[in-house]
Design a protein around this motif. Structure first.
Motif, mmCIF file in Angstrom:
data_model
loop_
_atom_site.group_PDB
_atom_site.id
_atom_site.type_symbol
_atom_site.label_atom_id
_atom_site.label_comp_id
_atom_site.label_asym_id
_atom_site.label_seq_id
_atom_site.Cartn_x
_atom_site.Cartn_y
_atom_site.Cartn_z
ATOM 1 N N THR A 3 -17.543 -2.018 -7.837
ATOM 2 C CA THR A 3 -16.493 -1.779 -6.644
ATOM 3 C C THR A 3 -15.123 -2.603 -6.954
ATOM 4 N N SER A 4 -14.358 -2.350 -6.047
ATOM 5 C CA SER A 4 -13.065 -3.162 -6.301
ATOM 6 C C SER A 4 -13.422 -4.812 -5.928
ATOM 7 N N GLU A 5 -14.183 -4.646 -4.704
ATOM 8 C CA GLU A 5 -14.480 -6.216 -4.382
ATOM 9 C C GLU A 5 -15.318 -6.913 -5.288
ATOM 10 N N GLU A 6 -16.501 -6.082 -5.768
ATOM 11 C CA GLU A 6 -17.342 -6.738 -6.876
ATOM 12 C C GLU A 6 -16.589 -7.284 -8.138
ATOM 13 N N PHE A 7 -15.773 -6.297 -8.462
ATOM 14 C CA PHE A 7 -14.788 -6.756 -9.604
ATOM 15 C C PHE A 7 -14.063 -7.972 -9.387
ATOM 16 N N SER A 8 -13.325 -7.956 -8.257
ATOM 17 C CA SER A 8 -12.220 -9.147 -7.806
ATOM 18 C C SER A 8 -13.259 -10.211 -7.957
ATOM 19 N N GLU A 9 -14.504 -10.309 -7.207
ATOM 20 C CA GLU A 9 -15.444 -11.567 -7.047
ATOM 21 C C GLU A 9 -15.774 -12.062 -8.530
ATOM 22 N N PRO B 34 -8.774 -6.860 -4.311
ATOM 23 C CA PRO B 34 -9.555 -5.348 -4.285
ATOM 24 C C PRO B 34 -8.590 -4.552 -3.757
ATOM 25 N N THR C 174 -9.420 -1.971 -2.218
ATOM 26 C CA THR C 174 -10.125 -1.651 -0.941
ATOM 27 C C THR C 174 -9.643 -2.659 0.496
ATOM 28 N N GLU D 220 -10.375 2.278 -3.490
ATOM 29 C CA GLU D 220 -11.506 1.782 -4.159
ATOM 30 C C GLU D 220 -11.585 2.289 -5.804
ATOM 31 N N TYR E 259 -9.766 0.276 -7.833
ATOM 32 C CA TYR E 259 -8.338 -0.545 -8.202
ATOM 33 C C TYR E 259 -8.530 -1.725 -7.848
ATOM 34 N N VAL E 260 -7.485 -2.474 -8.639
ATOM 35 C CA VAL E 260 -7.116 -3.882 -8.206
ATOM 36 C C VAL E 260 -5.949 -4.040 -8.212
#
Length: 271
Positions: free
Chosen positions: A216-222, A234, A236, A243, A245-246
């Motif tokens: 997910t966008s948040e998972e990828f960013s973290e 993220p 989102t 969702e 995208y970043v």
């Protein structure tokens, strides 16, 4: 009616006004521009305002003239206000043009703009608006009790920024530097596995598609922060349609961008 994705403050400001928020999806396949037919479907007798932001944050998209005209016609037909936020109007690339909504719906448009982006006066908190007289009258009432006024020396600086040829030379130079940095990010993404980029024609952001990573966008960013020590936002954060995208900002030094993109590439090679 607020686009999705969109800069975060629009929805929060609507909540403060106790307005009901309706989101208008923006899609990569449409160049992250509003679909006039979808907009029409969302309008009810209670609709009062449509928010637009072009050149766009977070996508870097610009608005085509035919879409601008279509939204203007809808606003006039249904007696709606258009809140048109245009702080990135001077940062355009690849021959893109900016079409201010005031040109197409002058009696329905509330144009808001900022000195923060054009003149790099971010911390000075200076902006301006052009709107119908009755709107300005009520805005002045709110402004007087919520903010008071902009410091006098900031007003003087703003006037100088607008009038001085040197400041516009600086804007031109800044745009050239952003164009160089944009190219660095776009060229780097072409060599990075699992992600792709929507090619922005305005602002100073790249909205990168990370769906192939399976995160997910948040998972990828973290994950990217932990793995490569690189910060991205993220998608989102700007709405549920963000969702997958970043947002990558290229409003930083060239050397930092090159290093950041290299770190992203090395991290994604291991996936």
């Amino acid at each position: 009616i607020i686009p999705d994705p969109a800069f975060v403050c629009y929805a929060e400001d609507a909540k403060l006004a106790e307005a009901k928020i309706v989101r208008l999806p923006l899609r990569e396949e449409n160049g992250f521009q509003p679909d006039p037919d979808e907009l029409l479907e969302l309008i009810t007798k209670r609709t009062r305002m449509v928010v637009l932001n072009y050149p766009n944050n977070p996508t870097g998209a610009t608005l085509d003239e035919d879409i601008a005209k279509a939204v203007a016609d809808i606003a006039e037909d249904y007696n709606l206000y258009i809140l048109s936020d245009e702080p990135y109007e001077h940062f355009l690339y690849d021959g893109a043009k900016h079409y201010p909504m005031l040109k197409y719906a002058p009696d329905n448009t509330i144009l808001v703009n900022s000195f923060s982006k054009t003149f790099a006066m971010t911390g000075w908190r200076l902006g301006f608006t052009i709107a119908p007289k009755d709107i300005i009258k009520d805005m002045v009432k709110l402004h007087a009790y919520v903010i008071g006024n902009v410091a006098s020396f900031v007003q003087v600086a703003g006037i100088e920024a607008l009038r001085s040829p040197k400041s516009w030379e600086a804007v031109k130079e800044m745009k050239q530097k952003y164009a160089e940095r944009r190219k660095i990010v776009l060229d780097a993404i072409k060599k990075i596995p699992h992600i792709s980029a929507f090619k922005p024609k305005g602002a100073f952001y790249v909205f990168a598609n990370i769906k192939k990573t399976g995160m997910t966008s948040e998972e990828f960013s973290e994950w990217l922060l932990d793995k490569a020590k690189v910060v991205v936002i993220p998608g989102t954060a700007f709405g549920k349609n963000g969702e997958g995208y970043v947002r990558i900002s290229y409003a930083t030094k060239k050397e930092k961008l090159i290093e950041a993109m290299e770190r992203i590439k090395e991290a994604l090679k291991e996936l």
